[in-house]
Motif scaffolding. Structure first.
Motif, PDB file in Angstrom:
ATOM      1  N   CYS A  72     -14.762  -8.067  -0.658  1.00  0.00           N
ATOM      2  CA  CYS A  72     -13.667  -7.141  -0.996  1.00  0.00           C
ATOM      3  C   CYS A  72     -13.510  -6.071   0.080  1.00  0.00           C
ATOM      4  CB  CYS A  72     -13.933  -6.493  -2.353  1.00  0.00           C
ATOM      5  SG  CYS A  72     -13.928  -7.650  -3.744  1.00  0.00           S
ATOM      6  N   THR A 123     -10.193  -5.703   2.436  1.00  0.00           N
ATOM      7  CA  THR A 123      -9.464  -4.428   2.428  1.00  0.00           C
ATOM      8  C   THR A 123      -9.329  -3.872   3.841  1.00  0.00           C
ATOM      9  OG1 THR A 123     -10.292  -3.915   0.200  1.00  0.00           O
ATOM     10  CG2 THR A 123      -9.424  -2.088   1.508  1.00  0.00           C
ATOM     11  N   SER A 167     -16.908   3.556   3.947  1.00  0.00           N
ATOM     12  CA  SER A 167     -17.467   2.299   3.466  1.00  0.00           C
ATOM     13  C   SER A 167     -18.814   1.989   4.105  1.00  0.00           C
ATOM     14  CB  SER A 167     -16.485   1.155   3.739  1.00  0.00           C
ATOM     15  OG  SER A 167     -15.272   1.368   3.038  1.00  0.00           O
ATOM     16  N   VAL A 194      -5.764  -3.173   5.774  1.00  0.00           N
ATOM     17  CA  VAL A 194      -5.431  -1.848   6.295  1.00  0.00           C
ATOM     18  C   VAL A 194      -5.216  -1.917   7.809  1.00  0.00           C
ATOM     19  CG1 VAL A 194      -6.265   0.507   6.639  1.00  0.00           C
ATOM     20  CG2 VAL A 194      -6.649  -0.634   4.450  1.00  0.00           C
ATOM     21  N   ILE A 212       0.840  -1.190   0.000  1.00  0.00           N
ATOM     22  CA  ILE A 212       0.000   0.000   0.000  1.00  0.00           C
ATOM     23  C   ILE A 212       0.884   1.252   0.000  1.00  0.00           C
ATOM     24  CG2 ILE A 212      -1.787   1.264   1.246  1.00  0.00           C
ATOM     25  CD1 ILE A 212      -2.646  -1.367   2.506  1.00  0.00           C
TER      26      ILE A 212
END
Length: 387
Positions: free
Chosen positions: A160, A164, A211, A168, A1
């Protein structure tokens, strides 16, 4: 990342939004009622000036993430995800020309269609019963396929998401060094609210908040626990928002880290479950059951062992003695954290029901969802009159 690129982007967006939204300039001292009375306001103000204490303006990039995710999902769904879902589930839409006469007589929202009604309509309008039945069946099948596609895309998208989130979270809290409040829960509460919030922790919050706002926007599939799911989203958003503004970011990131991994296995199991029902894909059923079993174990460990042991227990064992209960914020946190625990217990009850089905007959359907199968050509679409 590439964190440097993300950090520069966040700072740019943050600067631009603050220029136009005065609400984002609220100083933490404006909502000190959620802090203990002994908190040093001047120290908080100094931390704000140095960019070490969260403010409402710090959440501005989450709005951008929310908008970008919504646009990205819409485009991706049209271009890639919908065709991919149809291929995985070996489904094909029926092709038929819309007939306004049939539509007006038998609208799509008409639940019960009697055989006598079709006969009468066919005789009066010179349309064969087979044509009418085929039209209604094709329309109904396309509606069922739409629902299946929505469920498949929702599960794939959430997979997904949670993957993610977990990546993170690992990058922020576990790699390359483990955060001290992860290895020792005492530091979750000690010296609060003077914890310094790093840029990486801000990114974690932006991704999660943006999100979850996005998930609230998109209508979910029909499910029996829709009220609980909305409540879960609401509690989650309140926890994210409140933990950020009160600088309980150590608690917030800890909760996010332990909540996301289990859902990776659940959503992937759903994707494989939907796929396994397609022609020639039945062999995936075994992997669906295995993934669901892993999900149940991870869910139990993270939400019914780690969460109550290190968060709920720590709330009463460390936080209450340190800060007492003589401020409003203490009760807000107790209500939010215990509400989340109650939701965990409710969902684990549903999981146990599904585990029972897995052991006895296999998991064929999500306990929380309504599902229908495509109508075969030889199955009537009508309900005969009964005495």
């Amino acid at each position: 990342i590439n964190m440097s690129v993300i950090l520069n982007y966040i700072k740019l967006v943050n600067t631009e939004l603050i220029k136009y939204v005065n609400l984002l300039n609220i100083n933490p001292q404006s909502y000190v009622i959620i802090f203990p009375p002994k908190v040093d306001k001047s120290k908080i103000n100094e931390m704000v000036k140095d960019g070490l204490f969260p403010t409402i303006s710090g959440l501005a990039p989450a709005i951008t993430i929310f908008v970008l995710l919504s646009v990205f999902r819409y485009l991706l769904q049209k271009i890639l995800l919908k065709p991919f879902a149809l291929r995985c589930m070996t489904l094909r839409y029926a092709k038929y020309n819309k007939n306004e006469l049939i539509e007006s007589e038998f609208p799509a929202n008409k639940k019960i269609i009697k055989e006598e009604h079709i006969k009468s309509f066919s005789k009066n309008n010179g349309i064969s019963e087979d044509v009418v039945n085929k039209y209604i069946r094709s329309r109904k099948n396309n509606e069922i396929i739409d629902k299946k596609v929505v469920k498949f895309i929702e599960a794939l998208w959430r997979f997904c998401f949670y993957l993610t989130f977990t990546i993170v979270g690992i990058r922020v809290l576990l790699y390359p060094t483990v955060a001290k409040w992860i290895s020792n829960e005492y530091y979750l509460w000690n010296e609060w609210p003077y914890h310094e919030t790093s840029d990486l922790m801000n990114i974690y919050y932006h991704v999660e908040l943006g999100s979850y706002l996005h998930q609230l926007l998109w209508t979910e599939s029909s499910r029996s626990d829709s009220v609980e799911m909305i409540l879960h989203h609401f509690v989650t958003l309140c926890l994210i928002f409140a933990s950020y503004l009160t600088n309980f970011t150590r608690i917030g990131t800890y909760i996010m880290l332990i909540h996301d991994p289990a859902d990776i296995f659940l959503e992937l199991a759903k994707v494989l479950n939907y796929t396994s029902k397609g022609k020639g894909h039945q062999w995936l059923k075994l992997y669906t059951d295995i993934l669901f079993g892993i999900f149940a174990v991870v869910f139990f460990i993270t939400r019914l062992v780690i969460y109550p042991r290190y968060i709920v227990f720590g709330l009463f064992y460390y936080a209450v003695p340190i800060f007492t209960l003589n401020f409003i914020g203490a009760y807000i946190w107790i209500i939010l954290l215990l509400s989340l625990q109650l939701l965990h217990i409710f969902w684990f009850y549903l999981i146990l029901r599904m585990v029972y089905r897995l052991v006895t007959t296999g998991v064929e359907k999500d306990e929380r969802s309504d599902d229908e199968d495509v109508i075969e050509d030889d199955v009537p679409v009508t309900h005969k009159k009964t005495n």
